[in-house]
Design a protein around this motif. Structure first.
Motif, PDB file in Angstrom:
ATOM      1  N   ARG A 233       0.728  28.139   1.548  1.00 49.07           N
ATOM      2  CA  ARG A 233       0.709  27.194   0.440  1.00 49.07           C
ATOM      3  C   ARG A 233      -0.662  27.130  -0.197  1.00 49.07           C
ATOM      4  O   ARG A 233      -1.669  27.121   0.491  1.00 49.07           O
ATOM      5  CB  ARG A 233       1.071  25.790   0.967  1.00 49.07           C
ATOM      6  CG  ARG A 233       1.190  24.689  -0.070  1.00 49.07           C
ATOM      7  CD  ARG A 233       2.531  24.804  -0.766  1.00 49.07           C
ATOM      8  NE  ARG A 233       2.668  23.977  -1.924  1.00 49.07           N
ATOM      9  CZ  ARG A 233       3.409  22.879  -1.979  1.00 49.07           C
ATOM     10  NH1 ARG A 233       4.052  22.465  -0.925  1.00 49.07           N
ATOM     11  NH2 ARG A 233       3.508  22.204  -3.105  1.00 49.07           N
TER      12      ARG A 233
ATOM     13  N   SER B 280      -3.620  27.564 -12.533  1.00 52.75           N
ATOM     14  CA  SER B 280      -2.403  26.987 -11.969  1.00 52.75           C
ATOM     15  C   SER B 280      -1.175  27.817 -12.325  1.00 52.75           C
ATOM     16  O   SER B 280      -0.341  28.114 -11.462  1.00 52.75           O
ATOM     17  CB  SER B 280      -2.214  25.553 -12.471  1.00 52.75           C
ATOM     18  OG  SER B 280      -3.243  24.727 -11.979  1.00 52.75           O
ATOM     19  N   ASP B 281      -1.055  28.170 -13.596  1.00 53.49           N
ATOM     20  CA  ASP B 281       0.092  28.966 -14.027  1.00 53.49           C
ATOM     21  C   ASP B 281       0.123  30.317 -13.322  1.00 53.49           C
ATOM     22  O   ASP B 281       1.181  30.793 -12.917  1.00 53.49           O
ATOM     23  CB  ASP B 281       0.083  29.157 -15.542  1.00 53.49           C
ATOM     24  CG  ASP B 281       0.315  27.864 -16.310  1.00 53.49           C
ATOM     25  OD1 ASP B 281       0.745  26.861 -15.706  1.00 53.49           O
ATOM     26  OD2 ASP B 281       0.037  27.854 -17.532  1.00 53.49           O
TER      27      ASP B 281
ATOM     28  N   VAL C 234       1.411  30.050  -9.636  1.00 62.08           N
ATOM     29  CA  VAL C 234       2.863  29.908  -9.549  1.00 62.08           C
ATOM     30  C   VAL C 234       3.554  31.206  -9.963  1.00 62.08           C
ATOM     31  O   VAL C 234       4.524  31.630  -9.330  1.00 62.08           O
ATOM     32  CB  VAL C 234       3.344  28.711 -10.390  1.00 62.08           C
ATOM     33  CG1 VAL C 234       4.865  28.649 -10.431  1.00 62.08           C
ATOM     34  CG2 VAL C 234       2.772  27.412  -9.828  1.00 62.08           C
ATOM     35  N   GLU C 235       3.045  31.862 -10.995  1.00 57.13           N
ATOM     36  CA  GLU C 235       3.638  33.137 -11.427  1.00 57.13           C
ATOM     37  C   GLU C 235       3.543  34.184 -10.326  1.00 57.13           C
ATOM     38  O   GLU C 235       4.483  34.938 -10.081  1.00 57.13           O
ATOM     39  CB  GLU C 235       2.947  33.632 -12.698  1.00 57.13           C
ATOM     40  CG  GLU C 235       3.545  34.900 -13.259  1.00 57.13           C
ATOM     41  CD  GLU C 235       2.854  35.377 -14.528  1.00 57.13           C
ATOM     42  OE1 GLU C 235       3.479  36.162 -15.263  1.00 57.13           O
ATOM     43  OE2 GLU C 235       1.692  34.989 -14.787  1.00 57.13           O
TER      44      GLU C 235
ATOM     45  N   ASP D  76       6.887  29.210  -5.395  1.00 66.11           N
ATOM     46  CA  ASP D  76       6.680  27.850  -4.893  1.00 66.11           C
ATOM     47  C   ASP D  76       5.468  27.737  -3.972  1.00 66.11           C
ATOM     48  O   ASP D  76       4.862  26.669  -3.877  1.00 66.11           O
ATOM     49  CB  ASP D  76       7.931  27.350  -4.158  1.00 66.11           C
ATOM     50  CG  ASP D  76       9.039  26.964  -5.125  1.00 66.11           C
ATOM     51  OD1 ASP D  76       8.757  26.758  -6.328  1.00 66.11           O
ATOM     52  OD2 ASP D  76      10.202  26.874  -4.684  1.00 66.11           O
TER      53      ASP D  76
ATOM     54  N   GLY E 151       2.694  28.807  -4.583  1.00 66.83           N
ATOM     55  CA  GLY E 151       1.552  28.575  -5.468  1.00 66.83           C
ATOM     56  C   GLY E 151       1.480  27.193  -6.079  1.00 66.83           C
ATOM     57  O   GLY E 151       0.491  26.853  -6.733  1.00 66.83           O
ATOM     58  N   ARG E 152       2.484  26.343  -5.880  1.00 62.34           N
ATOM     59  CA  ARG E 152       2.464  24.990  -6.453  1.00 62.34           C
ATOM     60  C   ARG E 152       1.472  24.135  -5.673  1.00 62.34           C
ATOM     61  O   ARG E 152       1.504  24.113  -4.445  1.00 62.34           O
ATOM     62  CB  ARG E 152       3.854  24.372  -6.428  1.00 62.34           C
ATOM     63  CG  ARG E 152       4.819  25.149  -7.296  1.00 62.34           C
ATOM     64  CD  ARG E 152       6.099  24.396  -7.571  1.00 62.34           C
ATOM     65  NE  ARG E 152       7.001  25.226  -8.350  1.00 62.34           N
ATOM     66  CZ  ARG E 152       6.899  25.463  -9.659  1.00 62.34           C
ATOM     67  NH1 ARG E 152       5.924  24.906 -10.341  1.00 62.34           N
ATOM     68  NH2 ARG E 152       7.755  26.233 -10.274  1.00 62.34           N
TER      69      ARG E 152
END
Length: 155
Positions: A91, A116-117, A120-121, A125, A127-128
């Protein structure tokens, strides 16, 4: 052999660079239990850094691109912390982004969205994360952005 995260990075056209060595008397990361605390990473690529001040020299898109570069460099440090196996990453817990900006610039969150984007890309999940995005009057070497991170790994 690449794992799922490095395969996804390759699909995005991203290869992780060698992790940067510290520039002073600190370490690039510290592992405490299953948490990796990564020191602030700069927007460096191929020996070049993104320099400038948001609201004066750079626009939000350029800042977001610099933040993405910081995120790539964070993952390079995490890979080293994981003994070369990025799939040990469980995580992205928190990112703290510092934006070199003018006093009237108010889009720090939009700049840090570049990191952040990307997380996640690239990681789904995993990467959240929680996040802070703050202004700085100046950053080392005149860079546009610096981002530090906290990551959970498995043994």
């Amino acid at each position: 052999m690449s794992g799922k995260f490095e395969t996804r990075l390759a699909e995005l056209g991203v290869s992780l660079p060698d992790a940067a060595a510290p520039a002073a008397n600190y370490v690039p990361f510290v592992i405490v239990g299953n948490m990796v605390h990564v020191s602030g990473q700069l927007p460096a690529a191929d020996g070049n850094m993104v320099l400038g001040k948001l609201g004066a020299d750079l626009d939000v898109d350029a800042g977001a691109a610099a933040a993405k570069r910081c995120a790539i460099n964070l993952l390079a440090q995490v890979k080293v912390a994981c003994g070369g196996d990025l799939d040990r990453l469980e995580r992205v817990v928190k990112l703290v982004g510092f934006v070199n900006s003018t006093p009237d610039f108010e889009d720090q969150p939009k700049v840090i969205n570049g990191a952040s984007d990307f997380m996640v890309e690239a990681l789904g999940d995993t990467g959240r994360h929680a996040r802070s995005a703050v202004s700085a009057a100046a950053l080392p070497f005149g860079v546009a952005v610096e981002i530090e991170g906290l990551f959970q790994i498995r043994p």
